[in-house]
Design an enzyme around this catalytic site. Structure first.
Site, PDB file in Angstrom:
ATOM      1  N   LEU A 131       0.853  -1.200   0.000  1.00  0.00           N
ATOM      2  CA  LEU A 131       0.000   0.000   0.000  1.00  0.00           C
ATOM      3  C   LEU A 131       0.885   1.245   0.000  1.00  0.00           C
ATOM      4  O   LEU A 131       1.048   1.901   1.024  1.00  0.00           O
ATOM      5  CB  LEU A 131      -0.932  -0.006   1.212  1.00  0.00           C
ATOM      6  CG  LEU A 131      -2.215  -0.810   1.064  1.00  0.00           C
ATOM      7  CD1 LEU A 131      -2.994  -0.834   2.381  1.00  0.00           C
ATOM      8  CD2 LEU A 131      -3.092  -0.232  -0.045  1.00  0.00           C
ATOM      9  N   HIS A 132       1.411   1.573  -1.170  1.00  0.00           N
ATOM     10  CA  HIS A 132       2.355   2.694  -1.252  1.00  0.00           C
ATOM     11  C   HIS A 132       1.695   4.035  -0.889  1.00  0.00           C
ATOM     12  O   HIS A 132       1.910   4.594   0.191  1.00  0.00           O
ATOM     13  CB  HIS A 132       2.922   2.791  -2.673  1.00  0.00           C
ATOM     14  CG  HIS A 132       3.677   1.594  -3.133  1.00  0.00           C
ATOM     15  ND1 HIS A 132       4.778   1.108  -2.480  1.00  0.00           N
ATOM     16  CD2 HIS A 132       3.491   0.792  -4.222  1.00  0.00           C
ATOM     17  CE1 HIS A 132       5.248   0.058  -3.127  1.00  0.00           C
ATOM     18  NE2 HIS A 132       4.485  -0.152  -4.187  1.00  0.00           N
ATOM     19  N   ASP A 133       0.922   4.580  -1.808  1.00  0.00           N
ATOM     20  CA  ASP A 133       0.429   5.956  -1.687  1.00  0.00           C
ATOM     21  C   ASP A 133      -0.548   6.185  -0.523  1.00  0.00           C
ATOM     22  O   ASP A 133      -0.537   7.281   0.059  1.00  0.00           O
ATOM     23  CB  ASP A 133      -0.214   6.402  -3.001  1.00  0.00           C
ATOM     24  CG  ASP A 133       0.799   6.480  -4.131  1.00  0.00           C
ATOM     25  OD1 ASP A 133       2.003   6.611  -3.837  1.00  0.00           O
ATOM     26  OD2 ASP A 133       0.400   6.392  -5.301  1.00  0.00           O
TER      27      ASP A 133
END
Length: 319
Positions: free
Chosen positions: A242-244
């Protein structure tokens, strides 16, 4: 409640979309505008995706300003994990909402200049290549006085790159822009792959989000399911990082994150290591730190936070 004025600079993108949907239902955040940029997809598509996501989240009130259509010096590259449209297999309605006539760079210059004049500060959330902000800073360096801080997703330090052996995509997509921003002396919170790979959206999480997110559940489930990399060797399980969304989670719950101060340098000359971010953890450069790098994340706490926020779409439906 005192709100945090923010600008979301992004390149939707599946994980950008999850971040935006989370921000839309977080009253702590006053979203002044969204500034899509060339990144995961070409600019025309990231603008369209942003407009579609605003309508999905019923936040057509938030202005969208089209940003830079290419990196400052290099040829564009695009994301590999977002499908042909940038939104996986998810099909959203054609947007009624349109982008504003002002460009993203013009909006940033005007907004941050006004904030500086009023002795106010705006937080910039960078979820993609930092071209828009870098160009704005080049046009009018004084706008830095209107920035509270930059909270950005990008870079890789002790973790390998995700686009090349050494580079994370957002920085590699415009390393010269990243160099400009990291040289600006604006306070920065950096969420690199070292942090985002600690929060994996697993299939069991997708089922949880589907059960709580009300009217957006179908679209959200399709997006999240498409995000599954199925790369147990790299991530330790099924799912995708879950980068952003961690940028928004950091603003809402900074206690879930641990940081370490360091000086960040961006390689923008060597083709072998183009886009590599290098952290001076121990002061070897003799320069002052310019960022707080997130090194540890409470993954369970972040998932719980996102579940709580995205469940508000169901609460609004019932209301």
């Amino acid at each position: 409640m005192k709100t945090i004025p923010i600008v979301v600079d992004c390149d939707p993108g599946i994980d950008d979309t999850i971040a935006l949907l989370t921000a839309f239902v977080s009253p702590e955040l006053d979203i002044l505008g969204i500034t899509p940029v060339c990144g995961n997809q070409p600019l025309a598509r990231t603008v369209r995706n942003t407009l579609q996501v605003c309508e999905l989240g019923r936040r057509a009130d938030i202005p969208v300003f089209a940003g830079c259509f290419r990196p400052i010096l290099r040829e564009p590259i695009h994301g590999q994990f977002h499908g042909k449209s940038g939104l996986g297999n998810t099909s959203l309605s054609d947007p009624v909402k349109t982008a504003e006539p002002l460009s993203a760079v013009e909006f940033l210059v005007a907004t941050l200049s006004r904030a500086a004049e009023r002795n106010e500060r705006v937080t910039i959330c960078c979820l993609g290549p930092m071209t828009n902000l870098a160009v704005a800073l080049r046009m009018k360096p004084q706008i830095a006085e209107g920035v509270e801080r930059i909270v950005m997703m990008g870079g890789a330090y002790r973790e390998p790159g995700n686009r090349t052996m050494t580079a994370e995509f957002n920085v590699l997509a415009d390393p010269h822009a990243a160099h400009i921003v990291f040289s600006s002396e604006i306070p920065i919170v950096a969420l690199p792959l070292d942090a985002t790979h600690q929060v994996i959206l697993k299939p069991e999480h997708v089922a949880q989000f589907a059960s709580v997110s009300g009217r957006i559940s179908e679209a959200l489930t399709e997006l999240m399911a498409f995000w599954d990399r199925n790369d147990v060797r790299r991530y330790g399980s099924r799912g995708g990082p879950l980068h952003d969304p961690l940028v928004i989670a950091y603003l809402l719950a900074p206690h879930l994150f641990e940081t370490q101060r360091a000086r960040i340098f961006v390689e923008h000359e060597s083709e072998l290591c183009m886009g590599q971010t290098v952290a001076d953890w121990y002061g070897k450069s003799g320069l002052e730190p310019n960022a707080d790098i997130v090194t540890k994340v409470d993954a369970d706490g972040v998932i719980a936070l996102l579940l709580d926020r995205l469940s508000r779409y169901a609460d609004r439906e019932r209301a």
